[in-house]
Motif scaffolding. Structure first.
Motif, PDB file in Angstrom:
ATOM      1  N   GLU A  13       0.675   4.160  -2.883  1.00  0.00           N
ATOM      2  CA  GLU A  13       0.448   5.559  -2.530  1.00  0.00           C
ATOM      3  C   GLU A  13       1.622   6.414  -2.995  1.00  0.00           C
ATOM      4  OE1 GLU A  13      -2.363   8.119  -0.235  1.00  0.00           O
ATOM      5  OE2 GLU A  13      -2.275   6.677  -1.869  1.00  0.00           O
ATOM      6  N   PHE A  35      -0.774  11.392   2.211  1.00  0.00           N
ATOM      7  CA  PHE A  35      -0.128  10.088   2.037  1.00  0.00           C
ATOM      8  C   PHE A  35      -0.795   9.114   3.004  1.00  0.00           C
ATOM      9  CE2 PHE A  35       2.990   6.779   2.047  1.00  0.00           C
ATOM     10  CZ  PHE A  35       3.640   6.866   0.829  1.00  0.00           C
ATOM     11  N   ARG A  36      -1.826   8.432   2.507  1.00  0.00           N
ATOM     12  CA  ARG A  36      -2.605   7.504   3.335  1.00  0.00           C
ATOM     13  C   ARG A  36      -2.661   6.147   2.636  1.00  0.00           C
ATOM     14  NH1 ARG A  36      -8.288  10.059   4.374  1.00  0.00           N
ATOM     15  NH2 ARG A  36      -8.569   7.910   5.073  1.00  0.00           N
ATOM     16  N   PRO A  37      -1.669   5.300   2.869  1.00  0.00           N
ATOM     17  CA  PRO A  37      -1.640   3.985   2.208  1.00  0.00           C
ATOM     18  C   PRO A  37      -2.916   3.198   2.447  1.00  0.00           C
ATOM     19  CG  PRO A  37       0.436   4.425   3.323  1.00  0.00           C
ATOM     20  CD  PRO A  37      -0.506   5.511   3.745  1.00  0.00           C
ATOM     21  N   GLN A  62      -5.875   3.946   1.202  1.00  0.00           N
ATOM     22  CA  GLN A  62      -7.118   4.710   1.120  1.00  0.00           C
ATOM     23  C   GLN A  62      -7.855   4.431  -0.185  1.00  0.00           C
ATOM     24  OE1 GLN A  62      -7.183   8.960   0.270  1.00  0.00           O
ATOM     25  NE2 GLN A  62      -4.935   8.966   0.055  1.00  0.00           N
ATOM     26  N   VAL A 101      -9.828   9.772  -5.610  1.00  0.00           N
ATOM     27  CA  VAL A 101      -9.120   9.500  -4.358  1.00  0.00           C
ATOM     28  C   VAL A 101      -9.794  10.224  -3.202  1.00  0.00           C
ATOM     29  CG1 VAL A 101      -6.871   9.519  -3.216  1.00  0.00           C
ATOM     30  CG2 VAL A 101      -6.998   9.372  -5.706  1.00  0.00           C
ATOM     31  N   SER A 157      -6.448   4.789  -3.996  1.00  0.00           N
ATOM     32  CA  SER A 157      -4.989   4.882  -4.025  1.00  0.00           C
ATOM     33  C   SER A 157      -4.381   4.111  -5.189  1.00  0.00           C
ATOM     34  CB  SER A 157      -4.400   4.361  -2.707  1.00  0.00           C
ATOM     35  OG  SER A 157      -2.993   4.392  -2.714  1.00  0.00           O
ATOM     36  N   ARG A 186       1.175   7.045  -6.657  1.00  0.00           N
ATOM     37  CA  ARG A 186       0.115   8.025  -6.879  1.00  0.00           C
ATOM     38  C   ARG A 186       0.601   9.444  -6.630  1.00  0.00           C
ATOM     39  NH1 ARG A 186      -3.641  10.956  -4.146  1.00  0.00           N
ATOM     40  NH2 ARG A 186      -2.967  10.250  -2.086  1.00  0.00           N
ATOM     41  N   ASP A 236       0.831  -1.209   0.000  1.00  0.00           N
ATOM     42  CA  ASP A 236       0.000   0.000   0.000  1.00  0.00           C
ATOM     43  C   ASP A 236       0.865   1.259   0.000  1.00  0.00           C
ATOM     44  OD1 ASP A 236      -2.347  -1.447  -0.021  1.00  0.00           O
ATOM     45  OD2 ASP A 236      -2.631  -1.368   2.151  1.00  0.00           O
TER      46      ASP A 236
END
Length: 397
Positions: free
Chosen positions: A266, A318-320, A322, A312, A325, A269, A262
């Protein structure tokens, strides 16, 4: 704007499709929305890839003569190929980078990265700054690629210099003197590729056996060495820099609450090494309500598409893991989607798992600097030091 698009992804003023001038008087349609970027990438008939490798700064006669002297040619092969032979060329290259072959390299790469991390940790413990680009990330993708694909017998530094020179020559705003210097460097290594394409084994031999001309073999090798390994070393550097400023994510990695995969997605992305890609309109059409005349150059803003709030949940955080993502377009989409995506993900996962602990208790002394470039970030360094040993003057985290 075109040449620093990676630095302007959060600007809310951009429309879905914008007409943007370049540094030599040309006009491009800049496509910013995720759905529209994906629409273009998925339609290679209306939006052809023929201009993907065109020089952003038209080359003067002096630079062209230098390239001609080295018999430099880049026929349609992979990224710039809309012809009938593209599927077969792509299939041969994809087989060389097959997920099973990639997975077989993971134990070896893990050992290599673990050893480097131990050395870097010892250097930091002694109070000495470390450049994570030079000492960890720069050559890893090339070393892995060489285990999957037989490559010319050339020093790693020579290959890296060639790759970065090519990214600058074809995608950066340049003056004529710089173009001539870069043309000489790219042309010299192109001779190496041409000689290897005629006699080399592995992928080169498979392409020859399938009946492809020598220039096509050279083109495939050129693409792998330039856009393949070089972009991955850039991404590793950018991702590590991002993680340096994400202590909560690092803590989650330590406890297992955050998955390495993840974090990689992220990172792709939010910190893609390739921020734009190009297409050319084959016919008169419309895109997002904007007229697109035949022959129009389209610049697809991959970096901004990854932050589209329609896709998103929290675009700039930065939210692995989510929502949305993994829907980034860092590897493109459609018939020309990156054939090395599995390889790049594997390499990034190993580096995150092994190297993220290095970022605890350090200060960023020298963040990555990225030059003007339409498409590639090209970070040059990432220097960290123990917090107790770093000077507060000029230090940034």
């Amino acid at each position: 704007m075109l040449f620093r698009s990676w630095a302007q992804v959060t600007d809310p003023a951009w429309p879905d499709v914008a007409r943007v001038p370049d540094h030599v008087g040309g006009t491009h349609l800049l496509v910013t929305r995720h759905a529209l970027v994906r629409q273009v990438l998925a339609d290679p008939v209306t939006y052809r890839p023929d201009n993907a490798l065109d020089a952003v700064t038209p080359m003067p006669a002096t630079a062209l003569r230098v390239l001609a002297g080295h018999r430099f040619r880049l026929p349609p092969t992979l990224a710039n190929n809309s012809g009938a032979n593209h599927p077969q060329i792509r299939a041969i290259v994809a087989d060389a980078l097959h997920p099973a072959r990639v997975a077989a390299q993971q134990p070896w790469l893990t050992t290599l990265v673990r050893d480097r991390v131990a050395q870097i940790g010892a250097t930091l413990a002694a109070g000495t700054p470390v450049d994570l680009y030079a000492d960890l990330a720069a050559d890893l993708p090339l070393l892995v690629l060489a285990r999957l694909v037989e490559l010319p017998d050339a020093p790693v530094d020579a290959v890296k210099e060639f790759a970065r020179a090519a990214l600058e020559l074809f995608w950066a705003p340049l003056d004529p003197d710089r173009q001539v210097a870069l043309a000489a460097e790219v042309g010299r290594f192109h001779r190496v590729l041409r000689d290897f394409a005629a006699t080399g084994g592995g992928l080169a031999a498979e392409l020859r056996a399938a009946g492809h001309a020598p220039d096509v073999v050279v083109g495939a090798l050129f693409f792998l060495l330039v856009a393949g390994q070089e972009t991955t070393s850039q991404f590793l550097t950018l991702l590590l820099h991002r993680l340096a400023g994400e202590p909560t994510v690092r803590a989650g990695l330590r406890t297992g609450e955050v998955a390495v995969a993840d974090v990689v997605e992220e990172g792709l992305r939010l910190e893609p090494p390739i921020v734009t890609w190009r297409r050319v309109a084959a016919t008169d059409t419309t895109l997002g309500g904007t007229a697109v005349p035949a022959g129009s150059s389209l610049v697809l803003w991959l970096g901004r598409a990854g932050r589209d709030p329609a896709v998103v949940e929290s675009p700039d955080e930065f939210r692995p893991g989510q929502r949305g993502s993994r829907r980034h377009l860092a590897f493109g989409a459609g018939a020309h989607r990156c054939v090395g995506d599995v390889l790049a993900r594997m390499e990034a996962a190993v580096v995150v798992a092994e190297a993220a602990p290095l970022l605890d208790g350090v200060t960023v002394v020298r963040p990555p600097w990225c030059p003007d470039n339409l498409t590639f970030r090209m970070p040059d360094a990432f220097v960290i030091a123990p917090a107790r040993a770093s000077s507060t003057e000029g230090a940034r985290s």
